[in-house]
Scaffold this motif. Structure first.
Motif, short mmCIF file in Angstrom:
data_model
loop_
_atom_site.label_atom_id
_atom_site.label_comp_id
_atom_site.label_asym_id
_atom_site.label_seq_id
_atom_site.Cartn_x
_atom_site.Cartn_y
_atom_site.Cartn_z
N GLY A 112 0.82 -1.24 0.20
CA GLY A 112 0.08 -0.01 0.02
C GLY A 112 0.71 1.21 0.06
N THR A 120 -2.62 -3.30 -5.99
CA THR A 120 -2.42 -2.00 -5.73
C THR A 120 -2.29 -1.26 -6.97
N SER A 127 -6.96 -0.02 -2.70
CA SER A 127 -6.57 1.17 -2.71
C SER A 127 -5.37 1.22 -1.84
N LYS A 128 -4.60 2.28 -1.64
CA LYS A 128 -3.61 2.43 -0.64
C LYS A 128 -4.05 2.64 0.73
N LYS A 129 -5.29 3.28 1.04
CA LYS A 129 -5.65 3.39 2.27
C LYS A 129 -6.32 2.16 2.67
N GLU A 130 -7.00 1.45 1.73
CA GLU A 130 -7.71 0.07 2.07
C GLU A 130 -6.50 -1.07 2.52
N ILE A 167 -3.59 -0.17 3.87
CA ILE A 167 -2.82 0.01 4.98
C ILE A 167 -3.81 -0.30 6.00
N ILE A 168 -5.13 -0.17 5.94
CA ILE A 168 -6.03 -0.49 7.18
C ILE A 168 -6.08 -1.96 7.29
N SER A 203 -2.59 -3.54 8.55
CA SER A 203 -2.40 -3.08 9.87
C SER A 203 -3.32 -3.65 10.95
#
Length: 285
Positions: free
Chosen positions: A63, A80, A86-89, A91-92, A95
């Motif tokens: 991401g 990606t 998406s980048k946000k998805e 990372i979430i 994590s």
């Protein structure tokens, strides 16, 4: 266009880099069997927790690295980059998996959970975010992420960190630079385009091959010294395969091309796997 949960799961499976995860799980198994005693529930916990945490860390990595992956041919088809995740998805989700994996490690003991979490944090923050775009030492320091997997496996059985576990982790740490520098030499143009200062990008091919050989030579003592905890059969196996690895390193020195670097890379992953499997089998027998 919405995609089915199955397809989305496939995207995340690809982003989790399963070919790296299985080697990390093997390191955790080696750490566990090195102790000479197996607690089944703890072993299951460290393997499931470690797998989720490692996969999550890889997903976060991809991401964060979307922009760099776009310009590298080797990584340009990742979900990606293609816009499927998406980048946000990434990372979430990544994590979250790292957190869940670390919590599962608590089933064994807090030290196991700590090492699982530590491996992910080193990979994400020390390697991916801090060092990879800035320093040729990126993969050197980042190698501790792999060491943490072995330490987690050992801790899961003993709730302890000893010289034996330290040496196993240092083997993985010392193995990492030569392995990934070989990959970087093969894809030198890719890394250069992405602005990633891997050592082979900054040096002529001959010099890069020299550092790969030096790294592998320095790693051999850490491979051999484990015989103190595993036995003479392990020493014979480690000596034979270390000689084979060095042969490929010297071939690369004589012919520092991308093709020869690829051969060096392709032999170094099985090398570590064979040593870890040998350790596990000897300890079982």
């Amino acid at each position: 266009m919405a995609v089915s949960p199955r397809i989305r799961l496939i995207y995340y499976a690809k982003l989790s880099k399963p070919r790296i995860i299985w080697l990390l799980d093997l390191a955790a198994l080696a750490g566990a069997f090195l102790t000479g005693k197996i607690l089944l529930i703890n072993l299951i916990a460290v393997l499931i927790g470690g797998t989720l945490a490692s996969g999550g860390s890889m997903i976060v990595n991809e991401g964060v690295e979307i922009d760099r992956d776009k310009v590298m041919k080797r990584t340009s088809k990742r979900p990606t980059v293609m816009g499927y995740v998406s980048k946000k998805e990434a990372i979430i989700v990544g994590s979250t998996l790292l957190g869940i994996g670390s919590l599962i490690g608590l089933i064994a003991n807090p030290l196991t959970a700590l090492f699982i979490l530590l491996g992910g944090l080193i990979y994400i923050f020390v390697y991916t975010i801090w060092l990879k775009p800035r320093s040729p030492l990126n993969i050197v320091i980042g190698g501790f992420a792999g060491s943490a997997a072995a330490w987690a496996g050992y801790a899961a059985m003993t709730n302890n960190f000893t010289l034996a576990s330290l040496l196993l982790g240092l083997l993985i740490f010392m193995w990492t630079p030569g392995h990934f520098w070989s990959l970087a030499l093969k894809f030198k143009e890719d890394y250069s385009k992405a602005g990633i200062p891997m050592l082979p990008v900054l040096l002529p091919e001959k010099s890069a091959a020299k550092y790969i050989a030096i790294s592998n030579i320095l790693m051999i003592p850490f491979a051999l010294i484990l015989y103190l905890y595993v036995g003479m059969i392990y020493l014979v196996i480690a000596s034979i395969f270390s000689a084979i690895l060095l042969l490929f390193s010297f071939k690369l020195l004589k012919n520092p091309t991308g093709e020869e670097a690829w051969r060096s890379f392709k032999i170094s992953a099985p090398y570590l796997a064979i040593l870890l499997i040998a350790l596990i089998i000897i300890k079982i027998v």
